[in-house]
Design a protein around this motif. Structure first.
Motif, PDB file in Angstrom:
ATOM      1  N   UNK A   1       0.808  -1.204   0.000  1.00 44.04           N
ATOM      2  CA  UNK A   1       0.000   0.000   0.000  1.00 44.04           C
ATOM      3  C   UNK A   1       0.849   1.265   0.000  1.00 44.04           C
ATOM      4  N   UNK A   2       1.848   1.269   0.866  1.00 46.72           N
ATOM      5  CA  UNK A   2       2.685   2.461   0.971  1.00 46.72           C
ATOM      6  C   UNK A   2       3.361   2.738  -0.368  1.00 46.72           C
ATOM      7  N   UNK A   3       3.807   1.652  -1.017  1.00 47.07           N
ATOM      8  CA  UNK A   3       4.462   1.799  -2.310  1.00 47.07           C
ATOM      9  C   UNK A   3       3.512   2.420  -3.323  1.00 47.07           C
ATOM     10  N   UNK A   4       2.296   1.941  -3.306  1.00 49.39           N
ATOM     11  CA  UNK A   4       1.286   2.448  -4.230  1.00 49.39           C
ATOM     12  C   UNK A   4       1.087   3.947  -4.023  1.00 49.39           C
ATOM     13  N   UNK A   5       0.980   4.343  -2.750  1.00 51.47           N
ATOM     14  CA  UNK A   5       0.746   5.764  -2.469  1.00 51.47           C
ATOM     15  C   UNK A   5       1.947   6.604  -2.861  1.00 51.47           C
ATOM     16  N   UNK A   6       3.138   6.090  -2.533  1.00 50.22           N
ATOM     17  CA  UNK A   6       4.336   6.863  -2.861  1.00 50.22           C
ATOM     18  C   UNK A   6       4.474   6.992  -4.380  1.00 50.22           C
ATOM     19  N   UNK A  24      -4.761   1.678  12.646  1.00 51.71           N
ATOM     20  CA  UNK A  24      -4.708   3.138  12.729  1.00 51.71           C
ATOM     21  C   UNK A  24      -3.403   3.605  13.349  1.00 51.71           C
ATOM     22  N   UNK A  25      -2.844   2.777  14.242  1.00 51.62           N
ATOM     23  CA  UNK A  25      -1.594   3.199  14.872  1.00 51.62           C
ATOM     24  C   UNK A  25      -0.464   3.256  13.845  1.00 51.62           C
ATOM     25  N   UNK A  26      -0.588   2.439  12.792  1.00 55.80           N
ATOM     26  CA  UNK A  26       0.392   2.526  11.711  1.00 55.80           C
ATOM     27  C   UNK A  26       0.385   3.912  11.100  1.00 55.80           C
ATOM     28  N   UNK A  45       2.182   6.378  13.102  1.00 57.03           N
ATOM     29  CA  UNK A  45       3.644   6.267  13.042  1.00 57.03           C
ATOM     30  C   UNK A  45       4.218   6.959  11.820  1.00 57.03           C
ATOM     31  N   UNK A  46       3.393   7.179  10.806  1.00 57.75           N
ATOM     32  CA  UNK A  46       3.961   7.838   9.631  1.00 57.75           C
ATOM     33  C   UNK A  46       3.448   9.276   9.501  1.00 57.75           C
ATOM     34  N   UNK A  47       3.051   9.850  10.640  1.00 60.55           N
ATOM     35  CA  UNK A  47       2.600  11.241  10.597  1.00 60.55           C
ATOM     36  C   UNK A  47       3.660  12.178  10.016  1.00 60.55           C
ATOM     37  N   UNK A  48       4.953  12.035  10.367  1.00 61.41           N
ATOM     38  CA  UNK A  48       5.924  12.957   9.754  1.00 61.41           C
ATOM     39  C   UNK A  48       5.910  12.904   8.222  1.00 61.41           C
ATOM     40  N   UNK A  68       2.477  -3.351   6.877  1.00 59.66           N
ATOM     41  CA  UNK A  68       2.826  -4.673   6.354  1.00 59.66           C
ATOM     42  C   UNK A  68       4.335  -4.859   6.249  1.00 59.66           C
ATOM     43  N   UNK A  69       5.032  -4.352   7.250  1.00 62.57           N
ATOM     44  CA  UNK A  69       6.462  -4.590   7.320  1.00 62.57           C
ATOM     45  C   UNK A  69       7.286  -3.853   6.297  1.00 62.57           C
ATOM     46  N   UNK A  70       6.679  -2.881   5.609  1.00 63.00           N
ATOM     47  CA  UNK A  70       7.454  -2.248   4.554  1.00 63.00           C
ATOM     48  C   UNK A  70       8.151  -0.979   5.023  1.00 63.00           C
ATOM     49  N   UNK A  71       7.931  -0.576   6.254  1.00 68.62           N
ATOM     50  CA  UNK A  71       8.448   0.719   6.665  1.00 68.62           C
ATOM     51  C   UNK A  71       8.894   0.663   8.109  1.00 68.62           C
ATOM     52  N   UNK A  72      10.103   1.128   8.373  1.00 68.00           N
ATOM     53  CA  UNK A  72      10.648   1.027   9.720  1.00 68.00           C
ATOM     54  C   UNK A  72      10.390   2.304  10.499  1.00 68.00           C
ATOM     55  N   UNK A  73       9.983   2.132  11.744  1.00 69.40           N
ATOM     56  CA  UNK A  73       9.914   3.256  12.667  1.00 69.40           C
ATOM     57  C   UNK A  73      10.905   2.923  13.766  1.00 69.40           C
ATOM     58  N   UNK A  74      12.133   3.416  13.612  1.00 71.46           N
ATOM     59  CA  UNK A  74      13.151   3.129  14.622  1.00 71.46           C
ATOM     60  C   UNK A  74      14.048   4.360  14.791  1.00 71.46           C
TER      61      UNK A  74
END
Lengths: 103, 359, 170, 476
Positions: free
Chosen positions: C145-150, D3-5, D8-11, D63-69
């Motif tokens: 999903x993120x890829x699609x949006x980006x 929704x918490x995901x 985490x990507x608010x920035x 879905x594991x595609x983005x790291x928040x660390x």
């Protein structure tokens, strides 16, 4: 003889090499872009073939290929715009003549 | 996919190509051209073709035979290979559109070359291939007018591909499938997509039709071919059969667009009160009339200044009746007739311009 | 997929498609006529499309024709025609580093081929793929999903960028 | 996904919204500097959601595609500060040079978004996509001045090199996908453990071309001088810090998460590339007269230094050192480019000999430039010194003594050309004594850069703590 993964990989490798040759030897910016497109196509063949033979349960490779096709279109648009802009001021699209700056 | 499947596939492909080609050549190009000329003549209070055959029915065949006999002229310094390949590419791309068009139903079988699961996407893709042929034809002629026409045409077609895809996308979304057969079947459950989710169905149909008209360079989107300034645009240098191939491709694509509109918005072959083929045919003809005729020959293209009379042979021909189009647009020679005439005139000796079809 | 009665069919199709892909590709990079090399991209892309269909990736195949053959090639042709004007003029299209480029390309290609043949790819023969368009669509709206949006943002940015750069300065 | 995901990507959402909002503001206002001011404010505000992530544990979202660390947060902070400074500098520099001013700021913010994504993506598709995202905006920004032939040339060259490098990189990605059948970095890391080595080596080598291009590492550095010289000066500044930093972030994440150095010894490869980059960059910087070209070559050499931090990843010094170095280098390099922008704008030249007598004509800028030059050389108490100290310590810690020696020698060599600038400013006689105008926004940006350079040098402890915690959180 069944067509297997290796067959596709050979084709993609050859396509990649041909594209690389074009990128390295052409002096026309647009021709270099064409070489790059060939290389990207090779990548896509790879991805789709791997998707089919290594991970047929998901569509990760196809997704990747679709993203790359999109990116190729973006690259072509932006790159050709830059080439046009350079052509307007320098009146050439040959990269060896686009050398206002010296090394 | 096995060898026999492949052989079957290839055999089917050859057979269907012949069938589709014949169908297209006879029905669309011949009859379509005849109808276009007849109806536009009727709209403009002229008679249209009249002499060859009963009611001029065989006029197109006569013209075709004439075109076939004409000499192939290749301009000096043209890129011969590309010059020859371009019309073929346009024609083939136009014909390939028909692979996913279902013609109707025979018992349980849907009459379709191949029900691809990416049907409408394939359709859009094939429509976009035409552009390449047009650009190549325009460039290889080594004629600045042809080049300009090719560039204009390509930029227009490229831009209208997006609304075209938008129209298609709406249908695909509502139907939940990209297959043309699936789209028709989805309309049997619901209703015509034209009336679906009012007014969005109408909107999608409108967008599709407008974009399709632009895609096939018809009036009012005929700037690329604008005979008056660009001497018929990208095919200015083409004669004889190659010219006919361009025309065939263009007509095949135009008719495929009409067929697609029928399939996507008018329920395809599904209409319980009429036999499938009859309904499909009627709806199809209706769309063709809308796309090709009503909007077409008696409208002036937007933004085109009147030609300078006598500047070229073509504009002399065009502005011949009653002082030119600027003064009396009603007497402007319809689009097709003019290009055909020009082609015939060019391939004949200067003093023998042949019969004036439709005039 | 039915059991192969005569497996030569697929191989034949593969060979034909590979040749359709590779021979025009060579023309693309060697032809002295830039328009011809741009036009040779078309059969290359169509050949690749055929390979996708052999690999059961129909959706990618459709997009390949639509974007590569229909849009990118036309864009390239456009720029060539705008910058080179008409035809006829023959200019040197290659630079001085042909031997070097050929060597690099052959060497890298050889290296990759070596790796391709030496590597025991872990082929998953158990499941037969029956992809369809909707599985790609589902993937785009779930896992990717993120890829699609980006991607949509990337398209927006390149749109803005290309317009800014390509527009004539007033 | 939950929704918490999204929280985490608010920035990222904030940056995307800001960029689009800037386009709207640009549409509505005729005063284009307003767009820049809004951009700076929006970027500064984004510190709040980024800061709120600091206290959270490391995890992957969507879905594991983005790291928040911590690692990602560190690069978010770095990117946002760098972008804000560059926008601030561009407010004074850009007017009159391009008629598309508002879009410039929007594109800068879009680039920032791409850089942030690049540093945090844990999926190779997203990684490739965000690298291309950054590349595309960078090509446009480099060729932004259409009337300027140098900018045109920079745009075309950057594009051709970049597109070719990314095609090669994507081929590497495809092989990695083929070896593992997955696109998720952590999944790949699990499965790659028993992948055959030659293919893995090939894939890493091909991928390095893409990352190497972004960080301008030898042998993928050829574009650097031409692009830095030709591109608008703020853009060159941006490319030399933010783009490079994100390139390092992606490289570090890729190498550390995916490839176990016990199986495939990439440490030596990186070390050699590091030494070559340092030395070659320095040697080529020596004869340069153009300040932007000199900074370009020196940035190649700094890329070599930074690579020490990648190679010396074991222990407490290497990777934290890399992060500290990046942050300190960001302030210093941005400052140096801003002075170059100011002088270029006032004098119309970028040649170092023309800097003669600057200490009298623009005393503040000259003083700051001297500080930046000393910092780039690695003199204490400046920010780059701390970074150099840490990476060199890391090299020794990891048994790469030879690399540390090469680094020290190169620092000494670099003194020659950095000191040349100081010499021109303070020793050479001035051609004219007319004081230079020093525009406000540029001055503010310069001041912040100078402050950052000195502050990190004098009191590095908070940054060191931040870097350490960031590195700890890298391995989920």
């Amino acid at each position: 003889m069944q067509v297997g993964l290796t067959h596709y990989l050979v084709v993609s490798t050859l396509l990649f090499s041909i594209g690389l040759y074009g990128v390295l030897t052409r002096r026309n910016a647009v021709a270099i872009l064409m070489g790059i497109e060939l290389m990207l196509n090779a990548v896509n063949i790879n991805l789709v073939a791997f998707n089919r033979y290594i991970a047929p349960g998901a569509v990760g490779g196809q997704t990747f290929a679709l993203v790359i096709i999109t990116l190729a279109a973006c690259e072509a648009a932006v790159g050709l715009a830059l080439v046009m802009a350079a052509y307007r001021s320098l009146e050439t699209i040959h990269v060896d003549e686009i050398n206002v700056m010296k090394w | 996919m096995t060898a026999r499947d492949w052989l079957e596939e290839i055999g089917k492909a050859i057979l269907l190509t012949v069938v589709v080609f014949t169908y297209l050549a006879v029905v669309t190009a011949m009859l379509g051209v005849y109808l276009e000329r007849k109806i536009s003549g009727w709209i403009q209070a002229r008679l249209g073709p009249k002499h060859v055959g009963p009611q001029g029915l065989l006029q197109t065949i006569a013209d075709t035979v004439k075109l076939l006999q004409k000499e192939h002229i290749t301009p000096r310094q043209a890129d011969v290979l590309i010059f020859n390949a371009a019309p073929v590419l346009v024609a083939v791309a136009g014909l390939l559109d028909w692979v996913v068009i279902p013609f109707g139903r025979l018992g349980d079988r849907v009459l379709i070359v191949r029900d691809l699961n990416i049907g409408v996407l394939y359709f859009a893709a094939m429509a976009s291939l035409t552009v390449v042929g047009i650009l190549a034809g325009g460039w290889s002629s080594n004629n600045k007018y042809a080049l300009l026409g090719g560039l204009r045409s390509a930029s227009q077609m490229l831009s209208y591909e997006i609304p075209l895809a938008m129209g298609i996308l709406w249908v695909a979304m509502v139907a939940g499938t990209l297959s043309t057969v699936g789209i028709v079947q989805a309309q049997s459950i619901n209703r015509w997509f034209l009336f679906q989710a009012f007014p969005f169905g109408f909107l999608a149909a409108l967008i599709f039709l407008a974009a399709a008209t632009a895609e096939v360079n018809r009036v009012p989107f005929d700037l690329p071919e604008a005979e008056s300034e660009l001497v018929a645009g990208y095919f200015a240098e083409y004669t004889g059969m190659r010219f006919a191939l361009f025309q065939l491709g263009e007509y095949a694509e135009a008719f495929a667009m009409a067929a697609m509109a029928t399939i996507m918005f008018l329920g395809g072959w599904l209409e319980p009160s009429l036999p499938a083929w009859l309904w499909l045919g009627l709806a199809f003809v209706a769309v063709v009339v809308v796309v090709l005729l009503i909007a077409s020959p008696h409208m002036d293209a937007v933004d085109v200044p009147p030609p300078a009379p006598g500047s070229t042979t073509e504009s002399v021909l065009e502005s011949a009746p009653a002082g030119g189009p600027a003064q009396s647009p009603d007497y402007r020679i319809p689009h097709y007739d003019c290009t055909l005439m020009v082609a015939i005139a060019r391939s004949s000796k200067p003093d023998a311009r042949g019969p004036m079809p439709g005039g | 997929m039915p059991e192969a009665r005569c497996p030569g069919g697929e191989l034949g199709a593969f060979i034909i498609l590979s040749l359709v892909t590779l021979i025009p590709a060579v023309v693309v990079v060697t032809s002295g006529n830039i328009v011809r090399s741009a036009l040779s991209l078309i059969p290359t892309f169509l050949g690749v499309t055929g390979l996708y269909i052999l690999l059961h990736a129909e959706f990618v195949a459709g997009i390949q024709i639509l974007i590569y053959a229909g849009a990118i090639t036309v864009l390239i042709l456009f720029v060539i025609m705008l910058t080179q004007g008409g035809s006829g003029v023959r200019i040197r299209q290659i630079n001085e580093q042909v031997p070097l480029g050929a060597m690099a390309a052959v060497w890298l290609g050889f290296l990759i081929l070596l790796v391709v043949f030496r590597t025991p790819w872990q082929i998953d023969a158990t499941s037969v793929p029956q992809y369809n368009v909707s599985s790609v669509g589902t993937a785009f709206l779930t896992d990717y999903m993120l890829i699609f949006e980006v991607t949509s943002l990337v398209l927006l940015v390149s749109l803005i960028g290309a317009i800014i750069i390509a527009r004539r300065e007033e | 996904m939950s929704a918490s995901d999204l929280w985490s990507i608010v920035p990222e959402l904030w940056l995307a919204g800001l960029a689009i909002f800037l386009l709207l503001v640009d549409l509505l206002t005729a005063r284009k500097s307003l767009v820049g001011v809004v951009a700076v404010m929006g970027l500064l505000l984004s510190i709040i959601p980024i800061g709120s992530l600091l206290t959270q544990g490391a995890r992957t979202v969507i879905f594991g595609s983005y790291a928040v660390d911590g690692f990602a947060v560190f690069f978010k902070i770095l990117t946002v500060i760098a972008t804000a400074l560059v926008v601030l500098a561009a407010i004074d520099w850009l007017p009159g040079r391009s008629q598309y001013e508002g879009e410039f700021y929007a594109l800068l913010v879009f680039t920032a978004l791409g850089l942030v994504l690049m540093a945090a993506s844990t999926d190779i598709i997203l990684l490739a996509l965000s690298i291309e995202f950054v590349s595309l905006t960078s090509y446009v920004l480099a060729g932004y001045l259409k009337g300027d032939v140098k900018s045109n040339e920079a745009g075309v060259k950057y594009f051709l090199y970049g597109a070719a490098a990314s095609a090669v990189m994507l081929f590497g990605f495809s092989i990695l996908y083929g070896l593992t059948g997955s696109t998720n970095l952590y999944e790949i890391a699990r499965r790659v453990a028993n992948a055959p080595l030659p293919a893995l080596y090939l894939s890493i080598a091909l991928m390095l071309s893409g990352f190497g291009f972004k960080i301008s590492m030898v042998p993928f550095h050829q574009w650097t001088p031409d692009v830095y010289e030709g591109a608008p000066t703020p853009v060159a500044a941006y490319l030399s810090v933010a783009s490079k930093a994100a390139g390092f972030a992606a490289l570090v994440r890729m190498l550390m998460v995916v490839v176990d150095p016990g199986r495939l010894n990439w440490i030596l490869l990186i070390a050699v590339l590091s030494a070559v980059s340092m030395t070659l960059g320095n040697l080529l910087a020596l004869p340069q007269r153009n300040i932007k070209r000199m900074l370009a070559y020196s940035s190649i050499s700094h890329a070599g230094f930074l690579l020490i931090g990648v190679a010396a990843f074991r222990g407490d010094f290497g990777t934290p050192g890399l992060l500290i170095y990046l942050l300190g280098y960001m302030f210093t390099q941005l400052g140096a480019f801003f002075v170059a922008a100011l002088i270029g704008q006032q004098l119309g030249t970028d040649d170092i000999p023309d800097y003669a007598g600057l200490s009298r004509r623009a005393p503040v800028s000259a003083l700051l430039m001297a500080v930046f030059m000393l910092s780039l050389t690695g003199f204490p108490p400046t920010s780059v010194f701390i970074g150099k100290f840490y990476v060199l310590a890391g090299a020794i810690d990891n048994g790469l003594l030879w690399l540390a020696i090469v680094g020290v020698v190169n620092s000494v060599i670099s003194l020659y050309y950095y000191a040349g600038v100081i010499r021109a400013m303070y020793v050479m006689p001035a051609a004219s004594t007319v004081p230079l105008r020093e525009p406000a926004a540029l001055q503010v940006a310069l001041g912040i850069a100078g402050l950052g350079t000195l502050l990190i040098g004098l009191y590095p402890q908070p940054i060191i703590d931040l870097a350490r915690s960031a590195v700890l959180l890298l391995r989920i």
